[in-house]
Scaffold this motif. Structure first.
Motif, PDB file in Angstrom:
ATOM      1  N   LEU A 140       9.375  -3.214  -7.700  1.00  9.09           N
ATOM      2  CA  LEU A 140       8.379  -3.133  -6.622  1.00  9.09           C
ATOM      3  C   LEU A 140       7.017  -2.825  -7.259  1.00  9.09           C
ATOM      4  N   ILE A 141       6.059  -3.722  -7.054  1.00 11.90           N
ATOM      5  CA  ILE A 141       4.713  -3.514  -7.621  1.00 11.90           C
ATOM      6  C   ILE A 141       3.918  -2.579  -6.703  1.00 11.90           C
ATOM      7  N   VAL A 142       3.263  -1.599  -7.312  1.00 10.24           N
ATOM      8  CA  VAL A 142       2.394  -0.678  -6.567  1.00 10.24           C
ATOM      9  C   VAL A 142       0.976  -0.858  -7.099  1.00 10.24           C
ATOM     10  N   ASP A 143       0.058  -1.339  -6.241  1.00  7.28           N
ATOM     11  CA  ASP A 143      -1.321  -1.523  -6.709  1.00  7.28           C
ATOM     12  C   ASP A 143      -2.299  -1.117  -5.613  1.00  7.28           C
ATOM     13  N   ASP A 144      -3.593  -1.182  -5.958  1.00 10.51           N
ATOM     14  CA  ASP A 144      -4.604  -0.732  -5.003  1.00 10.51           C
ATOM     15  C   ASP A 144      -4.912  -1.766  -3.929  1.00 10.51           C
ATOM     16  N   VAL A 145      -5.422  -2.941  -4.353  1.00  6.42           N
ATOM     17  CA  VAL A 145      -5.750  -4.002  -3.385  1.00  6.42           C
ATOM     18  C   VAL A 145      -5.415  -5.363  -3.991  1.00  6.42           C
ATOM     19  N   ILE A 146      -5.214  -6.341  -3.121  1.00  9.13           N
ATOM     20  CA  ILE A 146      -5.131  -7.740  -3.556  1.00  9.13           C
ATOM     21  C   ILE A 146      -6.269  -8.459  -2.847  1.00  9.13           C
ATOM     22  N   THR A 147      -7.115  -9.140  -3.604  1.00 10.33           N
ATOM     23  CA  THR A 147      -8.174  -9.927  -2.953  1.00 10.33           C
ATOM     24  C   THR A 147      -7.874 -11.412  -3.204  1.00 10.33           C
TER      25      THR A 147
END
Ligand SMILES: O=P(O)(O)OC[C@H]1O[C@H](OP(=O)(O)OP(=O)(O)O)[C@H](O)[C@@H]1O
Ligand SMILES: O=C(O)c1cc(=O)[nH]c(=O)[nH]1
Length: 241
Positions: A140-147
């Motif tokens: 499971l990828i945990v990141d801030d934002v996808i634009t």
């Protein structure tokens, strides 16, 4: 400032609390920002500013609660490793592993974290991955934002190259915007990078809050000019999915 619960009555309390800590903690900035995709945005979510213990706890709690909310609707959703794309994803994934294990030790005590190096290490243990090996793991990828989705595609490529299986993605903020193209400026909605990941990989893509939540939250605790600029940006760049 309005009370968190009453200000954001239609989203869960933990999302409202998170939104409030983003605004009061200065993580959400308003002005003029160039994004990685070169798009010019009137707001910016700077996840690097969750560096203080209380703020880090607020975001890891919100990720963990969002994951648990989703699990209550899809009990088949399973993952072995939280992967935090370098750099900003690293503390986010790491803190969320700890938070999930605190909230639900029976289920998550064996959960691992992993992240990539932006530059391969050629001595010592070497390689590009720090933390749990991804081979044969559900990730499971945990990141801030996808634009535009460029960073997410890179992260998915790393996971697959390492022999892992993408289980899903969670971001803090869904900016609800279309992927860039030649016709970017004409206001016509097109698919988002988040939608593209859902369609292409058939996995859930979760977010703690969305741009709509942010605009609603600003009506309670923000500035009218910021709201107008965000609404103008949304009208221009909104996604169709
Ligand atoms: O969807 P995209 O258009 O690709 O942009 C979004 C990503 O870009 C930024 O990370 P960046 O790659 O700059 O790395 P950082 O975490 O080192 O700041 C940002 O933190 C997002 O993760
Ligand atoms: O698109 C980006 O580059 C971007 C947007 C945003 O809100 N925050 C961030 O760190 N990057």
């Amino acid at each position: 400032m309005a009370d968190t619960q009453t200000a954001r009555a239609h989203i869960p309390a933990y999302k409202a609390a998170f939104l409030q800590s983003c605004i009061t903690g200065g993580v959400l900035k308003f002005g003029t920002f160039e994004l990685k995709s070169k798009r010019i945005s009137p707001y910016f979510f700077n996840a690097g500013l969750f560096h203080r213990a209380d703020l880090l706890r607020s975001i890891s709690t919100a990720y963990a609660q969002s994951i648990r909310d989703y699990l209550s609707t899809d009990p088949n959703f399973q993952f072995d490793v939280l992967f935090g794309p370098a750099y900003k994803g690293i503390p986010l994934a790491t803190a969320t592993v700890d938070k999930l294990a605190q909230i639900d030790p029976d289920r998550f005590e064996g959960l691992s974290y992993s992240f990539n190096r932006k530059e391969a290490k050629d001595h010592g243990e070497g390689g590009n991955i720090v933390g749990a090996p991804l081979k044969g793991k559900r990730v499971l990828i945990v990141d801030d934002v996808i634009t535009a989705g460029t960073a997410m595609k890179e992260a998915i490529d790393i996971i697959r190259k390492e022999g892992g299986e993408l289980a899903g993605v969670i971001v803090a903020l869904d900016r609800m915007e279309k992927m860039p193209a030649q016709t970017d400026d004409d206001g016509t909605p097109r698919p988002s990078a988040i939608g593209e990941v859902r369609r292409q990989y058939g996995v859930p893509v979760l977010s703690i809050i969305t741009l709509d939540d942010l605009i609603d939250g600003l009506r309670e605790m923000g500035d009218e000019d910021d709201i107008k600029r965000l609404e103008g940006y949304k009208a221009r760049y909104r996604a169709s999915d």
